[in-house]
Design a protein around this motif. Structure first.
Motif, short mmCIF file in Angstrom:
data_model
loop_
_atom_site.label_atom_id
_atom_site.label_comp_id
_atom_site.label_asym_id
_atom_site.label_seq_id
_atom_site.Cartn_x
_atom_site.Cartn_y
_atom_site.Cartn_z
N LEU A 193 12.46 -8.00 1.19
CA LEU A 193 11.39 -7.60 2.09
C LEU A 193 10.71 -8.79 2.76
O LEU A 193 10.32 -8.73 3.93
CB LEU A 193 10.34 -6.78 1.33
CG LEU A 193 9.17 -6.24 2.15
CD1 LEU A 193 9.65 -5.22 3.17
CD2 LEU A 193 8.10 -5.64 1.25
N ASN A 252 13.54 1.23 -3.38
CA ASN A 252 12.64 0.42 -4.21
C ASN A 252 13.20 -0.96 -4.45
O ASN A 252 12.46 -1.96 -4.48
CB ASN A 252 12.36 1.12 -5.54
CG ASN A 252 11.43 2.31 -5.37
OD1 ASN A 252 10.64 2.36 -4.43
ND2 ASN A 252 11.54 3.28 -6.28
N ILE A 310 12.37 -3.28 -1.56
CA ILE A 310 10.98 -3.72 -1.36
C ILE A 310 10.35 -4.33 -2.60
O ILE A 310 9.21 -4.81 -2.53
CB ILE A 310 10.11 -2.56 -0.84
CG1 ILE A 310 9.97 -1.47 -1.91
CG2 ILE A 310 10.65 -2.00 0.46
CD1 ILE A 310 8.90 -0.46 -1.58
N LEU A 366 4.64 -3.95 6.93
CA LEU A 366 3.81 -2.75 6.84
C LEU A 366 4.54 -1.53 7.40
O LEU A 366 4.41 -0.42 6.88
CB LEU A 366 2.49 -2.96 7.59
CG LEU A 366 1.61 -4.12 7.11
CD1 LEU A 366 0.30 -4.15 7.89
CD2 LEU A 366 1.33 -4.02 5.61
N TYR A 409 6.98 -0.32 4.80
CA TYR A 409 6.25 0.46 3.80
C TYR A 409 5.99 1.88 4.29
O TYR A 409 6.15 2.86 3.55
CB TYR A 409 4.90 -0.21 3.48
CG TYR A 409 4.98 -1.39 2.53
CD1 TYR A 409 5.99 -1.49 1.58
CD2 TYR A 409 4.01 -2.40 2.56
CE1 TYR A 409 6.05 -2.57 0.69
CE2 TYR A 409 4.06 -3.48 1.68
CZ TYR A 409 5.08 -3.56 0.76
OH TYR A 409 5.13 -4.62 -0.12
N SER A 410 5.60 2.01 5.55
CA SER A 410 5.33 3.34 6.11
C SER A 410 6.61 4.16 6.26
O SER A 410 6.64 5.35 5.98
CB SER A 410 4.64 3.22 7.47
OG SER A 410 3.35 2.68 7.33
N HIS A 461 7.59 5.39 2.90
CA HIS A 461 6.49 5.99 2.13
C HIS A 461 6.32 5.29 0.77
O HIS A 461 6.27 5.94 -0.29
CB HIS A 461 6.72 7.50 1.92
CG HIS A 461 6.97 8.23 3.21
ND1 HIS A 461 5.99 8.42 4.15
CD2 HIS A 461 8.09 8.81 3.71
CE1 HIS A 461 6.51 9.10 5.18
NE2 HIS A 461 7.77 9.34 4.94
N ALA A 462 6.26 3.97 0.81
CA ALA A 462 6.15 3.18 -0.43
C ALA A 462 4.82 3.44 -1.13
O ALA A 462 3.80 3.72 -0.50
CB ALA A 462 6.28 1.69 -0.09
N ARG A 463 4.85 3.32 -2.45
CA ARG A 463 3.66 3.55 -3.26
C ARG A 463 3.29 2.30 -4.05
O ARG A 463 4.10 1.41 -4.24
CB ARG A 463 3.89 4.72 -4.23
CG ARG A 463 4.19 6.04 -3.53
CD ARG A 463 4.42 7.14 -4.56
NE ARG A 463 4.68 8.43 -3.92
CZ ARG A 463 4.90 9.55 -4.59
NH1 ARG A 463 4.90 9.53 -5.93
NH2 ARG A 463 5.12 10.68 -3.94
N ILE A 479 1.42 -0.27 -3.42
CA ILE A 479 1.56 -1.55 -2.73
C ILE A 479 0.25 -1.92 -2.01
O ILE A 479 0.26 -2.71 -1.07
CB ILE A 479 2.76 -1.53 -1.73
CG1 ILE A 479 2.96 -0.17 -1.05
CG2 ILE A 479 4.05 -1.88 -2.44
CD1 ILE A 479 2.02 0.13 0.04
N ASN A 537 -0.56 -5.66 -1.75
CA ASN A 537 0.30 -6.35 -0.78
C ASN A 537 -0.18 -6.08 0.65
O ASN A 537 -0.22 -6.98 1.49
CB ASN A 537 1.75 -5.89 -0.92
CG ASN A 537 2.34 -6.25 -2.27
OD1 ASN A 537 1.74 -7.00 -3.04
ND2 ASN A 537 3.52 -5.73 -2.57
N ILE A 538 -0.52 -4.83 0.93
CA ILE A 538 -1.00 -4.47 2.26
C ILE A 538 -2.28 -5.24 2.58
O ILE A 538 -2.44 -5.78 3.68
CB ILE A 538 -1.24 -2.94 2.36
CG1 ILE A 538 0.10 -2.20 2.31
CG2 ILE A 538 -2.01 -2.59 3.63
CD1 ILE A 538 -0.03 -0.69 2.28
#
Length: 493
Positions: free
Chosen positions: A283, A310, A313, A337, A340-341, A344-346, A348, A351-352
């Motif tokens: 990533l 997973n 990322i 970002l 991630y969207s 639908h990463a969880r 995180i 990191n954001i």
């Protein structure tokens, strides 16, 4: 799509604009009724009557003073294309006119009227034609006259508006001059140069729906017959240096070329495995490569499992500390970002937050920089504006005058660019992202974006009136309202 914001401003400012739309509808409804009565149009046979209706509209618009080239361009807009669902739902030719054609007609008339306001293309005769055809109410004529006089009192604003209105014409002239060179790009011997240049050039061409002006036969044949040559990845992939296989898949998708799907899917799965093995943190270390891979799997309807996603990322926290993130390009930070969207990463959130903190340091009064201490760029500007749109935080940018920088870059780059094998990738990429920026300003119909455009292009009296309009937060004008997807950035037609 770069005029939608202007049309929103005009609909908020002009009280009598609807009178024009109503008279246009009445005019064309009467034409449709007469032709239906004489069986030239079959009201309920949309398949056969739609092409005839288009020709009838063009004929009448030409009589009113439109140029054939402008109409050809307007009617190439993908919004007009009818799919099977629309043919079934819009069961009569009248409904097709109301839903698919009337909004386009409103737009081309309003664009002419804005030309009149700033004295472009000598549209005086056109305005006289509208008056003689009783398409302009007296109230609307007076309103336009007053607005024209107001704009003339602000020469700087008038020049801003004039330059904005001429962007598309200037691009079309440049593309026309370089038409043969663009078509010759298809014959470059190096697949990398051929596909990367054509990918970015094609995106610019398709942005303004000018594809039919060019012959892409050679590249269609190349993509179909030489998959082994272009279905490869390259080192040092960036948004300005897109991965070769992705350029091929994008162009194949746009040009409706059938590919060996199994071969492509096998390649993508192998590429995924190689990326997992090669990088400790794909990533961060191969951000744009991961992004192109995910976009390609979507093209091919190849859905990676949650476990596979997973692995792409999973990132050690050390890669998100300030000293690491400062070395990444602004666009790369936003792409993280976006990824991630997309998936639908969880879990995180930290990191954001780290990425957003780093992005804040790239936004300056001079513009948005590609690195903390780097240069202002259209690419960085696009991704930061999009990021704030994606996160519903556009108000953070309200103090920054981004439009002036974007428009000046478009004119500078159009003057410098030549479409050939020696084309500078940074230059052509910056031009593309400048147009993408304009798309955001026009198609994100929020109070912040509309007022930003109004403040740059119109006198303060116009800004004051639309600022106090009760409709500013719920645009309901009768022309089209194209939307930008908050995750992909693509336009919804």
């Amino acid at each position: 799509m770069i005029f939608q914001g202007l049309l929103n401003i005009s609909s908020l400012y002009l009280d009598n604009e609807d009178s024009l739309f109503n008279r246009l509808d009445q005019f064309f409804h009467e034409k449709i009724n007469v032709l239906a009565e004489t069986d030239v149009l079959c009201i309920n046979d949309t398949d056969n009557s739609f092409p005839k209706l288009l020709e009838i509209l063009k004929t009448n618009l030409l009589k009113m003073g439109f140029e054939e080239e402008d109409l050809e361009h307007a009617f190439l807009d993908p919004f007009i294309n009818l799919n099977r669902i629309e043919i079934d739902c819009l069961s009569s030719i009248r409904r097709i006119y109301d839903q698919k054609l009337a909004p386009i007609i409103y737009e081309i008339f309003l664009e002419k009227i804005v030309d009149y306001l700033v004295d472009i293309k000598n549209v005086t005769q056109f305005m006289l034609n509208l008056k003689s055809a009783n398409l302009l109410s007296l109230e609307f004529i007076v309103e336009l006259k007053n607005l024209k006089e107001l704009i003339n009192k602000y020469p700087v604003k008038k020049e801003h508006l004039r330059k904005y209105l001429q962007i598309q014409d200037n691009l079309e002239k440049k593309l026309g001059i370089n038409k043969s060179k663009i078509e010759l790009l298809e014959d470059l011997p190096d697949p990398k140069e051929k596909l990367q240049l054509l990918y970015i050039t094609y995106r610019i061409i398709s942005f303004f729906h000018l594809e039919k002006n060019f012959d892409f036969t050679h590249i269609k044949n190349y993509l179909a017959e030489n998959m082994d040559e272009w279905l490869i990845t390259i080192p040092l992939v960036t948004l300005r240096n897109p991965d070769l296989y992705y350029c091929g898949l994008y162009l194949a998708d746009q040009l409706n070329i059938k590919l060996d799907k199994k071969k492509v899917k096998d390649f993508l799965l192998n590429l995924y495995e190689e990326g997992i093995d090669e990088f400790e943190a794909p990533l961060i270390q191969a951000t744009d490569g991961v992004y192109y891979l995910l976009k390609s799997t979507q093209y091919m309807k190849l859905w990676l499992t949650n476990e596979q996603l997973n692995k792409l990322i999973e990132t050690d926290p050390k890669f998100f500390d300030s000293s690491s993130l400062k070395n990444l390009e602004t666009s790369q930070l936003v792409v993280i970002l976006k990824i991630y969207s997309l998936i639908h990463a969880r879990n995180i959130d930290e990191n954001i937050y780290a990425v957003l903190e780093e992005l804040e340091q790239r936004i300056t009064p001079e513009g948005i920089k590609q690195f903390r201490d780097g240069f202002v760029s259209s690419e960085a500007t696009y991704y930061v504006v999009f990021c704030n749109y994606m996160r519903n935080s556009l108000d953070k940018l309200k103090e920054f005058g981004l439009l002036e920088s974007i428009i000046s870059r478009i004119y500078r780059n159009l003057e410098l660019i030549e479409f050939s094998e020696d084309t500078n990738f940074d230059l052509i990429s910056e031009l593309l992202y400048s147009f993408e920026n304009l798309k955001l300003f026009n198609c994100i119909e929020t109070q912040e974006m509309i007022l930003k455009m109004a403040k740059y292009l119109f006198p303060p009296e116009v800004v004051e009136k639309i600022s106090s309009s009760s409709e500013l937060n719920r645009i309901q004008a009768r022309f089209r309202h194209l939307k930008v997807n908050r995750i992909t950035g693509e336009t919804h037609y």
